[in-house]
Design a protein around this motif. Structure first.
Motif, PDB file in Angstrom:
ATOM      1  N   ALA A  98      -6.685  -0.777  -3.323  1.00 50.23           N
ATOM      2  CA  ALA A  98      -5.301  -1.229  -3.683  1.00 50.23           C
ATOM      3  C   ALA A  98      -4.995  -0.940  -2.175  1.00 50.23           C
ATOM      4  O   ALA A  98      -3.640  -2.284  -1.462  1.00 50.23           O
ATOM      5  N   ALA A  99      -5.651   0.212  -1.807  1.00 51.88           N
ATOM      6  CA  ALA A  99      -5.394   0.514  -0.035  1.00 51.88           C
ATOM      7  C   ALA A  99      -5.607  -0.674   1.066  1.00 51.88           C
ATOM      8  O   ALA A  99      -5.495  -1.450   1.475  1.00 51.88           O
ATOM      9  N   ALA A 100      -6.835  -1.587   0.548  1.00 56.34           N
ATOM     10  CA  ALA A 100      -7.412  -2.227   1.485  1.00 56.34           C
ATOM     11  C   ALA A 100      -6.712  -3.721   1.416  1.00 56.34           C
ATOM     12  O   ALA A 100      -6.651  -4.242   2.191  1.00 56.34           O
ATOM     13  N   ASN A 101      -6.523  -3.679  -0.027  1.00 59.97           N
ATOM     14  CA  ASN A 101      -5.216  -4.979  -0.082  1.00 59.97           C
ATOM     15  C   ASN A 101      -4.544  -4.700   0.381  1.00 59.97           C
ATOM     16  O   ASN A 101      -4.034  -6.172   0.541  1.00 59.97           O
ATOM     17  N   GLY A 105      -2.281   0.437   7.027  1.00 58.58           N
ATOM     18  CA  GLY A 105      -2.372   1.898   7.453  1.00 58.58           C
ATOM     19  C   GLY A 105      -3.554   1.517   7.529  1.00 58.58           C
ATOM     20  O   GLY A 105      -4.573   0.910   8.449  1.00 58.58           O
ATOM     21  N   ASP A 106      -4.622   2.983   7.936  1.00 58.57           N
ATOM     22  CA  ASP A 106      -5.589   3.037   8.547  1.00 58.57           C
ATOM     23  C   ASP A 106      -6.761   3.464   7.554  1.00 58.57           C
ATOM     24  O   ASP A 106      -6.544   4.193   7.416  1.00 58.57           O
ATOM     25  N   LEU A 107      -7.854   2.632   7.165  1.00 55.93           N
ATOM     26  CA  LEU A 107      -8.446   2.374   6.014  1.00 55.93           C
ATOM     27  C   LEU A 107      -9.779   4.101   5.650  1.00 55.93           C
ATOM     28  O   LEU A 107      -9.704   4.442   5.264  1.00 55.93           O
ATOM     29  N   ASP A 128      -3.819  12.916  -9.045  1.00 56.09           N
ATOM     30  CA  ASP A 128      -2.750  11.601  -8.203  1.00 56.09           C
ATOM     31  C   ASP A 128      -1.926  12.650  -7.115  1.00 56.09           C
ATOM     32  O   ASP A 128      -2.104  11.506  -5.989  1.00 56.09           O
ATOM     33  N   ASP A 129      -1.414  13.877  -6.746  1.00 53.88           N
ATOM     34  CA  ASP A 129      -1.262  14.586  -6.016  1.00 53.88           C
ATOM     35  C   ASP A 129      -2.236  14.684  -4.683  1.00 53.88           C
ATOM     36  O   ASP A 129      -1.340  14.094  -3.661  1.00 53.88           O
ATOM     37  N   VAL A 130      -2.862  15.001  -5.599  1.00 61.24           N
ATOM     38  CA  VAL A 130      -3.815  14.411  -3.287  1.00 61.24           C
ATOM     39  C   VAL A 130      -4.579  13.852  -3.354  1.00 61.24           C
ATOM     40  O   VAL A 130      -3.789  13.264  -1.796  1.00 61.24           O
ATOM     41  N   ILE A 131      -4.548  12.660  -3.722  1.00 59.11           N
ATOM     42  CA  ILE A 131      -4.765  10.905  -3.949  1.00 59.11           C
ATOM     43  C   ILE A 131      -3.646  10.799  -3.137  1.00 59.11           C
ATOM     44  O   ILE A 131      -3.405   9.507  -1.649  1.00 59.11           O
ATOM     45  N   VAL A 136      -0.418   8.408   1.901  1.00 59.50           N
ATOM     46  CA  VAL A 136       0.430   8.700   3.119  1.00 59.50           C
ATOM     47  C   VAL A 136       0.231   8.827   4.016  1.00 59.50           C
ATOM     48  O   VAL A 136       0.412   8.936   5.704  1.00 59.50           O
ATOM     49  N   ALA A 137      -0.852  10.156   4.816  1.00 59.00           N
ATOM     50  CA  ALA A 137      -1.674  10.776   5.597  1.00 59.00           C
ATOM     51  C   ALA A 137      -1.874   9.758   6.473  1.00 59.00           C
ATOM     52  O   ALA A 137      -1.763   9.745   8.130  1.00 59.00           O
ATOM     53  N   ALA A 138      -2.400   8.704   5.498  1.00 59.69           N
ATOM     54  CA  ALA A 138      -3.667   7.758   6.536  1.00 59.69           C
ATOM     55  C   ALA A 138      -2.334   6.443   6.725  1.00 59.69           C
ATOM     56  O   ALA A 138      -2.501   5.278   6.899  1.00 59.69           O
ATOM     57  N   GLY A 139      -1.310   6.807   6.217  1.00 59.74           N
ATOM     58  CA  GLY A 139      -0.146   5.585   6.684  1.00 59.74           C
ATOM     59  C   GLY A 139       0.189   4.619   5.405  1.00 59.74           C
ATOM     60  O   GLY A 139       0.927   3.242   5.564  1.00 59.74           O
ATOM     61  N   TYR A 140      -0.479   4.785   4.219  1.00 57.17           N
ATOM     62  CA  TYR A 140       0.228   3.942   2.959  1.00 57.17           C
ATOM     63  C   TYR A 140       1.426   4.867   2.038  1.00 57.17           C
ATOM     64  O   TYR A 140       1.632   5.877   2.290  1.00 57.17           O
ATOM     65  N   GLU A 141       1.562   3.594   1.346  1.00 55.55           N
ATOM     66  CA  GLU A 141       2.636   4.286   0.133  1.00 55.55           C
ATOM     67  C   GLU A 141       1.749   4.850  -0.542  1.00 55.55           C
ATOM     68  O   GLU A 141       0.955   4.384  -0.942  1.00 55.55           O
ATOM     69  N   ALA A 142       2.465   6.383  -1.487  1.00 58.20           N
ATOM     70  CA  ALA A 142       2.357   6.933  -2.845  1.00 58.20           C
ATOM     71  C   ALA A 142       1.989   6.103  -3.492  1.00 58.20           C
ATOM     72  O   ALA A 142       1.010   6.173  -4.634  1.00 58.20           O
ATOM     73  N   SER A 143       3.388   5.298  -3.563  1.00 60.02           N
ATOM     74  CA  SER A 143       2.814   4.348  -5.208  1.00 60.02           C
ATOM     75  C   SER A 143       1.810   3.598  -5.506  1.00 60.02           C
ATOM     76  O   SER A 143       1.848   2.759  -6.664  1.00 60.02           O
ATOM     77  N   LEU A 144       0.921   3.215  -3.800  1.00 64.89           N
ATOM     78  CA  LEU A 144      -0.628   2.187  -4.381  1.00 64.89           C
ATOM     79  C   LEU A 144      -1.468   3.538  -5.855  1.00 64.89           C
ATOM     80  O   LEU A 144      -2.048   2.438  -5.779  1.00 64.89           O
TER      81      LEU A 144
END
Length: 199
Positions: A98-101, A105-107, A128-131, A136-144
Motif C-alpha cells: 500500500a505504501a509503494a502504491n 515516503g521512504d519505502l 496494527d500498532d507496530v505496523i 509513520v516513521a518512514a513518512g507514510y500515513e498510518a491509515s494505509l
C-alpha cells in the motif's frame, strides 16, 4: 534507468541483515527498486526449499553461525531468537505494498523498520500498532494499514508467482531487468559490481 526487482520476506533474518545497502547501491547506479514482499514459506514449498524449523540439525546449526557472523560484520543489532518469529507476515507486507502504491515516503526505510521490529526490537509485526509505527516513521500515513488490504493481498500473491517465474527461490533475492540474479544479502557486492559493468 536500471531496474532491480527485489523479492523479500518481512520475516527473513538475512533480509534484515542487508540493511539499507540495496538502497545505497541503487542510488549509486541510478537504479529503480521494485519492492516485492512475498510469502517465503510458500516460495520454499514451490521451489524445493525447506522451512528453517524442518531442516537437518546440521543446517540449523550452520545457519545460526552464519547469522552471528553476518550480524557482527554488518554491525546491526540482532536478537537471534526473537519473541515474535515466526508471525503472520501478511499484514506488514500488505502495508508495504500500500505504501509503494501511495508514494510519498521512504519505502526502503519502511521495509527495514519492519524487519528491525522483528529482529532487534522484539515487536510483533502482525499487530496494527507496530505496523502503524513503522509507516509513520518512514513518512507514510498510518491509515494505509486499512486502505490497501484487498489490493495488498492480491499483489502479495502475484509477487510470489512473479518470483517463481523469474527464478527466485529464497530471500532476499535481487533480479535486474537484464535477468542477472543475486540471492542473499552477501551478494550485494556482486550486484553492485554487475551494475558497474565489472561482473
Amino acid at each position: 534507468m536500471p531496474q532491480i526487482n527485489y523479492y523479500f520476506s518481512v520475516l527473513s533474518p538475512f533480509t534484515y541483515l542487508s540493511g539499507l545497502r540495496l538502497e545505497e547501491i541503487a542510488a549509486k547506479h541510478g537504479a529503480d527498486i521494485q519492492y516485492k514482499p512475498l510469502d517465503i514459506m510458500a516460495l520454499f514449498a514451490r521451489t524445493g526449499g525447506t522451512p528453517p524449523k524442518d531442516r537437518h540439525p546440521n543446517r540449523i546449526d550452520y545457519r545460526m553461525q552464519e547469522l552471528v557472523r553476518a550480524a557482527t560484520k554488518t554491525g546491526l543489532p540482532m536478537n537471534f531468537n526473537p519473541a515474535h518469529w515466526p508471525t503472520n507476515a501478511a499484514p506488514a507486507s500488505y502495508a508495504i505494498i500500500a505504501a509503494a502504491n501511495a508514494g510519498g515516503g521512504d519505502l526502503g526505510a519502511l521495509c527495514h523498520s519492519v524487519l528491525r521490529a522483528v529482529w532487534a526490537e522484539e515487536k510483533d509485526i502482525a499487530q496494527d500498532d507496530v505496523i502503524a509505527q513503522c509507516l509513520v516513521a518512514a513518512g507514510y500515513e498510518a491509515s494505509l494499514i486499512n486502505s490497501g488490504m484487498l489490493t495488498g493481498a492480491e499483489q502479495y500473491g502475484r509477487n510470489l508467482e512473479e518470483a517463481i517465474d523469474a527464478g527466485a527461490f529464497g530471500a532476499p533475492f535481487y533480479i535486474t531487468d537484464g535477468d542477472a540474479r543475486f540471492w542473499g544479502h552477501d551478494r550485494l557486492d556482486d550486484l553492485d559490481a554487475h551494475l558497474s559493468g565489472d561482473l
